[in-house]
Write a protein that holds these residues in place. Structure first.
Motif, PDB file in Angstrom:
ATOM      1  N   LEU A 174      11.698  -9.435 -37.115  1.00 42.36           N
ATOM      2  CA  LEU A 174      11.428  -9.499 -38.552  1.00 42.36           C
ATOM      3  C   LEU A 174      10.410 -10.607 -38.835  1.00 42.36           C
ATOM      4  O   LEU A 174       9.441 -10.423 -39.575  1.00 42.36           O
ATOM      5  CB  LEU A 174      12.739  -9.755 -39.311  1.00 42.36           C
ATOM      6  N   LEU A 175      10.642 -11.761 -38.224  1.00 38.38           N
ATOM      7  CA  LEU A 175       9.752 -12.906 -38.405  1.00 38.38           C
ATOM      8  C   LEU A 175       8.338 -12.580 -37.924  1.00 38.38           C
ATOM      9  O   LEU A 175       7.347 -12.901 -38.575  1.00 38.38           O
ATOM     10  CB  LEU A 175      10.310 -14.091 -37.604  1.00 38.38           C
ATOM     11  N   LYS A 176       8.258 -11.907 -36.774  1.00 39.62           N
ATOM     12  CA  LYS A 176       6.952 -11.583 -36.198  1.00 39.62           C
ATOM     13  C   LYS A 176       6.185 -10.588 -37.066  1.00 39.62           C
ATOM     14  O   LYS A 176       4.963 -10.655 -37.163  1.00 39.62           O
ATOM     15  CB  LYS A 176       7.110 -11.040 -34.776  1.00 39.62           C
ATOM     16  N   CYS A 177       6.912  -9.656 -37.696  1.00 43.06           N
ATOM     17  CA  CYS A 177       6.246  -8.702 -38.591  1.00 43.06           C
ATOM     18  C   CYS A 177       5.667  -9.425 -39.800  1.00 43.06           C
ATOM     19  O   CYS A 177       4.553  -9.134 -40.242  1.00 43.06           O
ATOM     20  CB  CYS A 177       7.225  -7.621 -39.059  1.00 43.06           C
ATOM     21  N   ILE A 178       6.428 -10.377 -40.339  1.00 42.77           N
ATOM     22  CA  ILE A 178       5.944 -11.112 -41.507  1.00 42.77           C
ATOM     23  C   ILE A 178       4.724 -11.952 -41.123  1.00 42.77           C
ATOM     24  O   ILE A 178       3.745 -12.032 -41.858  1.00 42.77           O
ATOM     25  CB  ILE A 178       7.062 -12.012 -42.096  1.00 42.77           C
ATOM     26  N   ALA A 179       4.776 -12.535 -39.927  1.00 42.98           N
ATOM     27  CA  ALA A 179       3.673 -13.374 -39.470  1.00 42.98           C
ATOM     28  C   ALA A 179       2.423 -12.547 -39.178  1.00 42.98           C
ATOM     29  O   ALA A 179       1.316 -13.069 -39.196  1.00 42.98           O
ATOM     30  CB  ALA A 179       4.090 -14.125 -38.220  1.00 42.98           C
ATOM     31  N   GLY A 180       2.612 -11.251 -38.903  1.00 43.53           N
ATOM     32  CA  GLY A 180       1.476 -10.399 -38.582  1.00 43.53           C
ATOM     33  C   GLY A 180       1.185 -10.345 -37.096  1.00 43.53           C
ATOM     34  O   GLY A 180       0.175  -9.788 -36.683  1.00 43.53           O
ATOM     35  N   VAL A 181       2.049 -10.901 -36.264  1.00 47.53           N
ATOM     36  CA  VAL A 181       1.833 -10.826 -34.818  1.00 47.53           C
ATOM     37  C   VAL A 181       2.476  -9.581 -34.234  1.00 47.53           C
ATOM     38  O   VAL A 181       2.291  -9.257 -33.079  1.00 47.53           O
ATOM     39  CB  VAL A 181       2.324 -12.093 -34.072  1.00 47.53           C
ATOM     40  N   SER A 182       3.271  -8.879 -35.049  1.00 45.90           N
ATOM     41  CA  SER A 182       3.848  -7.617 -34.628  1.00 45.90           C
ATOM     42  C   SER A 182       3.705  -6.655 -35.810  1.00 45.90           C
ATOM     43  O   SER A 182       3.898  -7.057 -36.963  1.00 45.90           O
ATOM     44  CB  SER A 182       5.325  -7.828 -34.267  1.00 45.90           C
ATOM     45  N   ASP A 183       3.310  -5.394 -35.536  1.00 49.46           N
ATOM     46  CA  ASP A 183       3.097  -4.444 -36.630  1.00 49.46           C
ATOM     47  C   ASP A 183       4.336  -3.583 -36.834  1.00 49.46           C
ATOM     48  O   ASP A 183       4.852  -3.006 -35.887  1.00 49.46           O
ATOM     49  CB  ASP A 183       1.924  -3.511 -36.310  1.00 49.46           C
ATOM     50  N   PRO A 184       4.793  -3.484 -38.077  1.00 50.15           N
ATOM     51  CA  PRO A 184       5.923  -2.592 -38.347  1.00 50.15           C
ATOM     52  C   PRO A 184       5.484  -1.126 -38.222  1.00 50.15           C
ATOM     53  O   PRO A 184       4.300  -0.826 -38.338  1.00 50.15           O
ATOM     54  CB  PRO A 184       6.297  -2.928 -39.788  1.00 50.15           C
ATOM     55  N   ASP A 185       6.426  -0.220 -37.943  1.00 53.81           N
ATOM     56  CA  ASP A 185       6.101   1.207 -37.871  1.00 53.81           C
ATOM     57  C   ASP A 185       5.949   1.791 -39.269  1.00 53.81           C
ATOM     58  O   ASP A 185       5.017   2.516 -39.557  1.00 53.81           O
ATOM     59  CB  ASP A 185       7.197   1.965 -37.110  1.00 53.81           C
TER      60      ASP A 185
END
Lengths: 380, 396
Positions: free
Chosen positions: A48-59
């Protein structure tokens, strides 16, 4: 005050292979809040944190930061401070501690004066107890020191939103305790939004304005630490947050104020808090260790029983007792403030608790696929 | 009155009266590494048979070096180690009758749970019946019966920990050493495993020495605590002794939370209590924790500490301070912590108060007070000379 929440998450989902790590998460975090996410390992909190940071893309799903959709916004443009656990790779090896910390400030579109930068750095170094390392290089520092440099580097940037992934986990106990207090102070001072992930319950309860409890990719409960601890939404939350005694039982009788539940330690009276289940339904009874009385006073409690004292531990501030009840294989936990009383030297004792000290849950978890017995085994 | 007097050790049970026997005796132990680092500096301590002893101290204090010297992984520079009356200083590791459990378990991945447990027994000259008896007992005690045929990789962290313990305990060592075995576990599991360890220790009735930097874990587990700092022993004693009668300011600050003040010891009262004058005011203290005769220390500089839970948010006790509330930390299920700034002419200090009873904390200025008997005098800062207390406690 901003009209938009600092972070607004709408139906966010993320898969790793076949595994659904985040399952339609909705979450809104107000400007200036200190939110702490907790949950068992693998619950999705770091993702969740990584998606908010933009280092991981949500589907699927959307993330808005201060009202702005982040879909087309690369990580570096999100103006988010990030303190992750894998800090070793983020420090510049050829820059000193001071230069590392100053870097973020000098990169700003309107960098502050050098004098200001220096003042902020010294303040941060003092705060994090690493002032003597100012001119050292990262590889000359211990892991704990490197982590503090990374923390300083992010905090000094004074971003609107800062995300933390268990930043104090590797520190010595004493330093951790001190840093917890400093984190609260910093949050107040900076007036920015903190979203913080940790596996440490004590820390979460201490730091959070609002606590977010996650489990298997979904949110089980959001509330103040007090709300989550005293009124858990379901048995999973009650069991996960803080310490507890958990018993499996069946409702055998029900009145307006009370329900009677048959458990392995006997029939118990539990307060009926309104939306209580029908007779015969199965569920879990949760009793906090500090709500159980041990010794002579137990006699006057509505629920009381004879126990064998298996162990007692005086920790300076409190005494923790482990007791066993005949016919039940798990030990029960009792916590009382102060040192052990007379009870400490006996082998047998009485424990007791009133109906309002116990809670009955028919719902184990919002995930719907957890049984009461799973909760008992979950911590093995 | 000294609170330590009426407390027994945690595993105090009638059948353990023979535990007066010393199991481990360490004398003059010194370890200097090849690079010249003095890691352990001439320390002495002993551990009674059947006790759960925990060695704590900031990172770099020498606790792990001590542990690895005991097990024989490190050659000591000088000093002797005696186990059950026998000098083992120069014995090779496998002859020492000492078990060691690591943080990362180090199980054999290609062997089943039962095979892991029985592995060490194969090297011993025991008949099959005895080997089976011991293995069965450990599987049962560790609640691993149903997992006996599993491979380690199929186990949870808590289960692996139990296999690692079983593998050491099946050899029935005189002493079991544990090097932060719960360090990597998450909070819930750690708490659970602490209780498991206490149960196993009770049932197995052997001597444990456990090393950790987590002092709350130490307090929950230990019969005896050894506090180390900079290669030396600051204090060795029961939890109650260490907590309520610390030898030094270091011990008082490192073990549990405390508020430490410094002033001058000025006056002795008829009841044996004394007065300490500080920048923040004069406070009366019980002399119970004083090691020297009062006459010898009157007029000298003296520190004292007060535990946060001994401060009350009122002026009801003899020692009082005017404070301003800085922060209130509600800890559901535990005590509420109030952080305060002391208001005094020209001097400032932050202190911490804890209470299980407080339901509201006023904003702004408050009066805080405590009893003379909760004012713990500290003659010595540390057994280590010239330390920076604040920095040393936080570790590296």
């Amino acid at each position: 005050m901003a009209a938009h929440p600092a972070i607004d998450i709408d139906s966010l989902s993320k898969k790793f292979g076949d595994e659904l790590v985040l399952d339609r998460i909705d979450l809104s975090i107000n400007d200036g809040e200190f939110c702490v996410v907790i949950g068992p390992s693998g619950c999705g909190k770091s993702t969740l944190l990584k998606c908010i940071a933009g280092v991981s893309d949500p589907d699927t799903g959307e993330i808005h930061l201060r009202g702005k959709n982040t879909e087309a916004q690369p990580a570096r443009n999100r103006n988010i401070g990030l303190v992750f656990q894998e800090f070793e790779e983020t420090l510049f090896p050829h820059k000193t501690v001071e230069e590392n910390i100053a870097f973020g400030l000098r990169q700003k579109s309107e960098p502050p004066s050098e004098e200001h930068i220096e003042g902020r750095i010294d303040e941060m170094l003092d705060l994090l107890a690493i002032a003597p390392t100012k001119s050292s290089y990262p590889d000359e520092l211990s892991g704990g020191q490197q982590q503090r440099v990374e923390l300083a580097r992010q905090l000094v940037r004074d971003c609107d939103i800062t995300l933390f992934d268990d930043p104090l986990a590797d520190l010595d106990y004493k330093l951790q305790k001190r840093m917890e207090i400093e984190m609260r102070r910093l949050h107040k001072e900076l007036e920015s939004t903190f979203l913080y992930v940790t596996h440490n319950q004590d820390q979460a309860l201490k730091l959070a304005d609002r606590l977010i409890v996650m489990n298997e990719g979904v949110i089980e409960q959001v509330g103040t630490p007090e709300e989550v601890y005293t009124n858990p939404a379901n048995a999973f939350v009650g069991r996960f947050v803080g310490d507890s005694n958990l018993l499996i039982g069946n409702v055998v009788q029900k009145t307006e104020s009370e329900i009677r539940i048959e458990t392995q330690i006997g029939e118990l009276s539990v307060s009926n808090t309104g939306d209580q289940p029908t007779v015969d339904s199965e569920g879990a009874v949760l009793i906090r260790p500090e709500d159980v009385v041990i010794g002579d006073d137990a006699e006057s409690c509505r629920n009381n029983m004879d126990v064998v004292l298996e162990g007692k531990t005086y920790t300076g501030e409190v005494t923790e007792y482990s007791v066993s009840v005949s016919g039940y294989k798990n030990e029960l936990q009792v916590v009382r403030p102060g040192k052990p009383g007379d009870i400490g030297n006996k082998n047998e004792a009485k424990i007791g608790f009133n109906p309002n000290a116990a809670q009955f849950f028919e719902e184990m978890s919002v995930t719907g696929d957890i049984q009461a017995s799973d909760l008992l085994e979950a911590e093995q | 009155m000294n609170e330590a007097d009426n407390l027994l050790t945690q595993s105090d049970r009638p059948e353990q009266s023979e535990s007066e026997r010393v199991m481990l005796d360490v004398s003059g132990l010194t370890k200097i590494y090849p690079d010249g680092t003095l890691a352990v500096d001439d320390i002495d301590f002993s551990v009674d048979a059947g006790d759960f002893c925990v060695i704590i101290g900031p990172s770099g204090c020498g606790k792990s070096t001590t542990l690895h010297s005991l097990v024989g992984n490190l050659d000591v520079t000088t000093g002797t180690i005696s186990l059950d009356g026998v000098d083992i200083t120069d014995q090779p590791t496998h002859d020492r009758d000492i078990g060691l459990v690591f943080q990362d378990f180090q199980l054999f991945p290609h062997l089943s749970v039962a095979e892991n447990i029985v592995y060490g027994l194969e090297q011993m000259e025991l008949d099959d019946q005895e080997k089976n008896r011991r293995t069965e007992r450990l599987l049962e005690m560790m609640q691993l019966e149903d997992l006996a045929d599993r491979d380690p990789e199929e186990l949870s962290a808590g289960q692996k920990q139990r296999v690692a313990l079983a593998r050491s305990l099946v050899l029935e060592p005189k002493l079991l050493l544990l090097d932060e075995p719960l360090g990597d576990m998450d909070y819930k599991l750690q708490k659970r495993m602490e209780r498991e360890l206490l149960r196993i220790h009770r049932e197995f009735d052997t001597t444990f020495i456990y090393v950790t930097h987590d002092q709350t874990q130490a307090m929950r587990l230990a019969d005896q605590i050894i506090v180390m700092n900079d290669g030396q022993v600051e204090q060795s004693g029961s939890v109650a002794e260490i907590y309520n009668s610390p030898n030094t300011a270091f011990v008082s600050a490192f073990v549990g939370d405390s508020n430490t003040f410094t002033g001058n010891l000025e006056k002795e009262h008829i009841d044996g209590s004394v007065t300490v004058n500080t920048d923040l005011g004069s406070f009366r203290a019980s002399s119970a924790n004083l090691q020297s005769p009062i006459d010898e220390v009157l007029g000298s500089e003296m520190s004292f500490s007060v535990r946060p839970q001994h401060l009350t948010l009122s002026g009801e006790h003899e020692n009082t301070l005017e404070c301003r509330v800085q922060d209130v930390i509600w800890n559901p299920g535990s005590s509420t912590q109030v952080l305060l700034d002391v208001q005094a002419d020209g001097a400032s200090k932050e202190i911490s108060l804890k209470s299980w009873e407080v339901s509201t904390v006023p904003e702004g200025n408050v009066q805080v007070s405590w009893k003379p008997e909760h004012t713990i005098l500290l003659e010595q800062t540390s057994v280590v000379e010239g330390i920076d207390l604040q920095k040393d406690i936080l570790g590296s």
